[in-house]
Motif scaffolding. Structure first.
Motif, PDB file in Angstrom:
ATOM      1  N   SER A  88       0.835  -1.210   0.000  1.00 29.59           N
ATOM      2  CA  SER A  88       0.000   0.000   0.000  1.00 29.59           C
ATOM      3  C   SER A  88       0.864   1.252   0.000  1.00 29.59           C
ATOM      4  O   SER A  88       0.533   2.248  -0.649  1.00 29.59           O
TER       5      SER A  88
ATOM      6  N   GLN B 158      -2.512  10.439  -0.359  1.00 28.25           N
ATOM      7  CA  GLN B 158      -2.778   9.093  -0.893  1.00 28.25           C
ATOM      8  C   GLN B 158      -2.885   8.088   0.253  1.00 28.25           C
ATOM      9  O   GLN B 158      -3.735   7.198   0.229  1.00 28.25           O
TER      10      GLN B 158
ATOM     11  N   SER C  81      -6.199   8.473   1.912  1.00 28.92           N
ATOM     12  CA  SER C  81      -7.256   7.910   1.063  1.00 28.92           C
ATOM     13  C   SER C  81      -7.285   6.393   1.157  1.00 28.92           C
ATOM     14  O   SER C  81      -8.357   5.786   1.227  1.00 28.92           O
ATOM     15  N   GLN C  82      -6.115   5.784   1.159  1.00 26.52           N
ATOM     16  CA  GLN C  82      -6.066   4.323   1.277  1.00 26.52           C
ATOM     17  C   GLN C  82      -6.638   3.859   2.601  1.00 26.52           C
ATOM     18  O   GLN C  82      -7.370   2.867   2.655  1.00 26.52           O
TER      19      GLN C  82
ATOM     20  N   ARG D 292      -8.890   5.410   4.417  1.00 21.27           N
ATOM     21  CA  ARG D 292     -10.353   5.601   4.362  1.00 21.27           C
ATOM     22  C   ARG D 292     -11.020   4.486   3.568  1.00 21.27           C
ATOM     23  O   ARG D 292     -12.035   3.929   3.992  1.00 21.27           O
ATOM     24  N   ARG D 293     -10.447   4.151   2.408  1.00 18.50           N
ATOM     25  CA  ARG D 293     -11.017   3.072   1.593  1.00 18.50           C
ATOM     26  C   ARG D 293     -10.969   1.746   2.341  1.00 18.50           C
ATOM     27  O   ARG D 293     -11.926   0.973   2.340  1.00 18.50           O
ATOM     28  N   ARG D 294      -9.842   1.487   2.987  1.00 22.24           N
ATOM     29  CA  ARG D 294      -9.680   0.252   3.744  1.00 22.24           C
ATOM     30  C   ARG D 294     -10.723   0.165   4.865  1.00 22.24           C
ATOM     31  O   ARG D 294     -11.332  -0.873   5.089  1.00 22.24           O
TER      32      ARG D 294
ATOM     33  N   THR E  18     -13.631   1.655   5.000  1.00 19.55           N
ATOM     34  CA  THR E  18     -14.955   1.476   4.401  1.00 19.55           C
ATOM     35  C   THR E  18     -15.173   0.026   3.982  1.00 19.55           C
ATOM     36  O   THR E  18     -16.225  -0.556   4.254  1.00 19.55           O
ATOM     37  N   VAL E  19     -14.181  -0.553   3.345  1.00 16.59           N
ATOM     38  CA  VAL E  19     -14.293  -1.954   2.917  1.00 16.59           C
ATOM     39  C   VAL E  19     -14.466  -2.863   4.125  1.00 16.59           C
ATOM     40  O   VAL E  19     -15.317  -3.760   4.131  1.00 16.59           O
TER      41      VAL E  19
END
Length: 164
Positions: free
Chosen positions: A31, A67, A70-71, A73-75, A77-78
């Motif tokens: 990541s 970045q 963002s990673q 946050r995405r992680r 959420t998933v």
């Protein structure tokens, strides 16, 4: 005429340090590498709009921090959406060998800090940035950098059992 940013040289000289920075922010090497590569890709796309070659490192550093955020946050959420389906992840068998006990304790305490405090400490002590550079990289004031660093150091000291 302003000098053009030599992206290849910038990458060659700084990508490893930026990967180390991102690694401390996102917890895993793939990541971190993605964050750095995405930041350089974004810089490549906007190369003509960067007017100050001397500010290019600050620009890409800030992009790496963004970045990384963002990673995370995405992680998050998933994970929220797949809580029941996600298997329990265990650390690699050789994890204990890789870091001495005190390093694991410090990294564990660092990982438990709020994201902004962790970012400030990583940029200050790992990347050796000044308060002004940290403020620029995170898009916050120098006063916020100082207060977040102070709170983070106090929280780390408490987590590590350090007497004041």
């Amino acid at each position: 005429m302003t000098p053009r940013v030599d992206l290849a040289t910038l990458y060659e000289q700084h990508h490893l340090g930026l990967i180390r920075l991102a690694r401390l922010l996102v917890d895993d090497l793939p990541s971190a590498e993605d964050a750095v590569h995405d930041a350089f890709l974004g810089m490549h796309r906007n190369l003509d709009s960067i007017r100050d070659a001397d500010a290019a490192l600050a620009y890409v550093r800030r992009a790496v921090v963004n970045q990384s955020r963002s990673q995370l946050r995405r992680r998050r959420t998933v994970r929220e959406h797949l809580k029941g389906a996600e298997p329990e992840v265990t650390p690699p068998a050789d994890d204990d060998v890789l870091l001495a006990e005190e390093h694991r304790e410090v990294l564990g305490a660092l990982d438990r800090l709020p994201p902004r405090q962790r970012e400030v400490l990583v940029l200050r002590y790992w990347s050796d940035l000044s308060e002004a550079q940290i403020a620029d990289a995170l898009g916050i004031s120098k006063g916020t950098v100082k207060s977040q660093a102070s709170r983070a150091v106090a929280a780390l000291g408490e987590a590590m059992g350090v007497q004041r």
